[in-house]
Design a protein around this motif. Structure first.
Motif, mmCIF file in Angstrom:
data_model
loop_
_atom_site.group_PDB
_atom_site.id
_atom_site.type_symbol
_atom_site.label_atom_id
_atom_site.label_comp_id
_atom_site.label_asym_id
_atom_site.label_seq_id
_atom_site.Cartn_x
_atom_site.Cartn_y
_atom_site.Cartn_z
ATOM 1 N N ALA A 92 18.938 16.979 -0.967
ATOM 2 C CA ALA A 92 20.109 16.122 -1.125
ATOM 3 C C ALA A 92 19.749 14.668 -0.839
ATOM 4 O O ALA A 92 20.147 13.761 -1.572
ATOM 5 N N ALA A 93 18.990 14.442 0.232
ATOM 6 C CA ALA A 93 18.564 13.079 0.554
ATOM 7 C C ALA A 93 17.751 12.484 -0.588
ATOM 8 O O ALA A 93 17.966 11.342 -1.002
ATOM 9 N N ALA A 94 16.792 13.272 -1.110
ATOM 10 C CA ALA A 94 15.937 12.779 -2.191
ATOM 11 C C ALA A 94 16.749 12.478 -3.442
ATOM 12 O O ALA A 94 16.536 11.446 -4.102
ATOM 13 N N TYR A 95 17.685 13.354 -3.775
ATOM 14 C CA TYR A 95 18.513 13.136 -4.962
ATOM 15 C C TYR A 95 19.326 11.851 -4.837
ATOM 16 O O TYR A 95 19.338 11.012 -5.750
ATOM 17 N N HIS A 96 20.025 11.692 -3.720
ATOM 18 C CA HIS A 96 20.897 10.528 -3.563
ATOM 19 C C HIS A 96 20.088 9.231 -3.421
ATOM 20 O O HIS A 96 20.519 8.179 -3.909
ATOM 21 N N MET A 97 18.919 9.302 -2.791
ATOM 22 C CA MET A 97 18.078 8.109 -2.691
ATOM 23 C C MET A 97 17.571 7.687 -4.066
ATOM 24 O O MET A 97 17.561 6.501 -4.408
ATOM 25 N N ALA A 98 17.166 8.672 -4.855
ATOM 26 C CA ALA A 98 16.729 8.359 -6.215
ATOM 27 C C ALA A 98 17.881 7.792 -7.038
ATOM 28 O O ALA A 98 17.687 6.892 -7.869
ATOM 29 N N SER A 99 19.091 8.295 -6.783
ATOM 30 C CA SER A 99 20.264 7.778 -7.494
ATOM 31 C C SER A 99 20.529 6.322 -7.151
ATOM 32 O O SER A 99 21.109 5.584 -7.950
ATOM 33 N N HIS A 100 20.115 5.907 -5.955
ATOM 34 C CA HIS A 100 20.240 4.507 -5.546
ATOM 35 C C HIS A 100 19.101 3.645 -6.099
ATOM 36 O O HIS A 100 19.038 2.453 -5.813
ATOM 37 N N GLY A 101 18.206 4.257 -6.854
ATOM 38 C CA GLY A 101 17.113 3.500 -7.452
ATOM 39 C C GLY A 101 15.849 3.445 -6.630
ATOM 40 O O GLY A 101 14.918 2.699 -6.962
ATOM 41 N N LEU A 102 15.770 4.236 -5.571
ATOM 42 C CA LEU A 102 14.577 4.244 -4.738
ATOM 43 C C LEU A 102 13.517 5.185 -5.308
ATOM 44 O O LEU A 102 13.829 6.190 -5.944
ATOM 45 N N ASP A 103 12.267 4.836 -5.039
ATOM 46 C CA ASP A 103 11.140 5.702 -5.394
ATOM 47 C C ASP A 103 10.949 6.684 -4.248
ATOM 48 O O ASP A 103 10.564 6.289 -3.137
ATOM 49 N N VAL A 104 11.233 7.962 -4.495
ATOM 50 C CA VAL A 104 11.279 8.965 -3.433
ATOM 51 C C VAL A 104 10.205 10.020 -3.662
ATOM 52 O O VAL A 104 10.093 10.586 -4.755
ATOM 53 N N LEU A 105 9.447 10.293 -2.613
ATOM 54 C CA LEU A 105 8.438 11.344 -2.634
ATOM 55 C C LEU A 105 8.929 12.477 -1.741
ATOM 56 O O LEU A 105 9.088 12.306 -0.525
ATOM 57 N N LEU A 106 9.222 13.627 -2.343
ATOM 58 C CA LEU A 106 9.754 14.794 -1.645
ATOM 59 C C LEU A 106 8.622 15.801 -1.441
ATOM 60 O O LEU A 106 8.052 16.309 -2.409
ATOM 61 N N SER A 148 0.813 -1.216 0.000
ATOM 62 C CA SER A 148 0.000 0.000 0.000
ATOM 63 C C SER A 148 0.849 1.270 0.000
ATOM 64 O O SER A 148 0.305 2.371 0.066
ATOM 65 N N ALA A 149 2.184 1.137 -0.055
ATOM 66 C CA ALA A 149 3.059 2.299 0.048
ATOM 67 C C ALA A 149 2.931 3.204 -1.167
ATOM 68 O O ALA A 149 2.734 2.748 -2.298
ATOM 69 N N ASP A 150 3.055 4.509 -0.926
ATOM 70 C CA ASP A 150 3.059 5.502 -2.003
ATOM 71 C C ASP A 150 4.463 5.741 -2.539
ATOM 72 O O ASP A 150 4.623 6.362 -3.593
ATOM 73 N N ALA A 151 5.488 5.304 -1.814
ATOM 74 C CA ALA A 151 6.877 5.470 -2.230
ATOM 75 C C ALA A 151 7.735 4.562 -1.361
ATOM 76 O O ALA A 151 7.265 4.020 -0.353
ATOM 77 N N ASP A 152 9.005 4.402 -1.755
ATOM 78 C CA ASP A 152 9.953 3.708 -0.893
ATOM 79 C C ASP A 152 10.335 4.575 0.300
ATOM 80 O O ASP A 152 10.514 4.091 1.412
#
Length: 428
Positions: free
Chosen positions: A24-38, A8-12
């Protein structure tokens, strides 16, 4: 995808706040392939209270995000720091190091934060503005599994879910407070006020300027509390401000806006900082949460980044570099955790995040706490400024210490001393 762990998650990961740490957190998390909601409660561009000056430590983090820091891209470069104490001045270039660029920058937060947020978007994060997070969502075990928010001008309620939540919501620390993580009164705290002025003489200064002695025109023989700065922005304006630490007897008992006006009354008339007509906007103020004044930085599914975790450097009031670096560190641990197949394994990884921050900054911040107490004594501060500025070698050491600019491996004798002190100092 890791979010399949929670269908049911909307993002990782949900990141709250699109300031430097959150972006910065969102950028680097997305770079790791995570689905990030900022999530950002305001709309860009927006004001933030800041000196707008960036040391090479901040520049390094910008470069790690792939941001163009050239003058053509709108950045004002600086070569180092000019220290002013009454009639005495000393100009210090940024140290030449393998670990950091040799220049600093200035840029207003009005578009700086927007630039970082858009960089996070181009890196793969999903940015939503106008989303005011009001509190965490807990599962039955008391773990944070999402956020409650109100959205848009009509404040429509919305619930968003993710297995990890990053609180980068700034000084207020609303999310941290919701988990019972309160500010520690035994850690340094500062208050800063600043204003923009049009100033032809100083706007293109290629050194950041720090004033260690503040005096007023009405009473020039009396040393006022705090320290001041003048940072040229290269567009006809300067950022002028001052900060007062809680080790000062004046902390909490001073009209800081009046204090700024009193100091500027003693600056050269040709600079135009005495004249209200040269001001661009009002005086604005904010708190500076220093030295890990809110811990732990991880608990029950939520990570703290930047000001929400009190990560401002006690030595110099710099917060952007530490917000961005903690965001990158948080991304590494989040990606590692979400790659694990079991909940206990994921939790074990996330619990290492505070230890990593402590290893990086804890001893240094402990020294900063001692420093803040010492300079809160006007006699000690006067001795340091009057005698220290006569010794260039000592001041180069002080610059490295205050800006936390050393090479971790190799380096000169100064680097070895500072790094050694940071290691032996008990971590905060």
């Amino acid at each position: 995808m890791p979010s399949s762990l929670q269908p049911s998650a909307d993002a990782d990961v949900i990141v709250i706040g699109a300031g430097p740490g959150g972006s910065a957190a969102a950028y680097h998390m997305a770079s790791h392939g995570l689905d990030v909601l900022l999530l950002e409660k305001t709309e860009f561009p927006r004001e933030k209270v800041c000196g707008d000056g960036l040391t090479p430590k901040s520049v390094k983090q910008l470069l790690r995000m792939g941001i163009d820091t050239s003058t053509e891209a709108g950045w004002m470069h600086n070569k180092g720091l000019r220290v002013v104490a009454g009639p005495t001045q000393m100009t210090l270039d940024w140290p030449t190091l393998d670990s950091y660029p040799s220049y600093g920058l200035t840029r207003t937060r009005l578009d700086f934060d927007d630039l970082l947020a858009q960089r996070a978007v181009t890196g793969g994060a999903r940015l939503r503005t106008g989303v005011n997070v009001t509190g965490p969502v807990f599962d039955r075990a008391g773990r944070v599994v999402g956020v409650e928010a109100v959205v848009g001008p009509d404040k429509e309620p919305e619930t968003l879910r993710a297995p990890i939540v990053v609180a980068a919501d700034g000084v207020s620390g609303r999310m941290a407070l919701a988990l019972g993580i309160n500010k520690r009164d035994d850690r340094p705290l500062g208050v800063a006020v600043r204003r923009y002025y049009y100033c032809a003489e100083k706007h293109d200064d290629d050194y950041l300027e720090s004033w260690l002695q503040l005096r007023s025109a009405a009473n020039p023989d009396v040393l006022m509390p705090g320290y001041g700065w003048i940072f040229g922005l290269g567009d006809g304006r300067v950022n002028v401000g001052l900060g007062v630490l809680n080790s000062s007897t004046a902390f909490g008992r001073t009209n800081y806006r009046q204090l700024l006006g009193d100091w500027l009354s003693a600056t050269p008339e040709e600079w135009g900082m005495r004249d209200e007509t040269n001001a661009d906007g009002p005086i604005r103020g904010a708190g500076l949460p220093m030295g890990f004044n809110r811990v732990p930085h991880y608990t029950r599914g939520m990570m703290l980044v930047g000001d929400s975790g009190g990560m401002v450097n006690p030595f110099n009031g710099e917060g952007i570099a530490y917000a961005m670096e903690s965001g990158e560190v948080a991304a590494q641990f989040a990606a590692d955790a979400l790659g694990r197949s079991s909940a206990p394994a994921r939790e074990a990884v996330l619990r290492r995040y505070p230890r990593e921050l402590s290893d990086r900054f804890g001893g240094y911040y402990r020294m900063g706490g001692v420093f803040v107490k010492l300079i809160g004594n006007p006699t000690i501060m006067k001795l340091c400024t009057e005698h220290g500025l006569k010794h260039p070698l000592l001041m180069r050491f002080v610059l490295k210490l205050l800006a936390n600019l050393t090479d971790a491996r190799g380096g000169d004798a100064m680097d070895k001393v500072i790094n050694g002190l940071s290691k032996v100092a008990p971590a905060v």
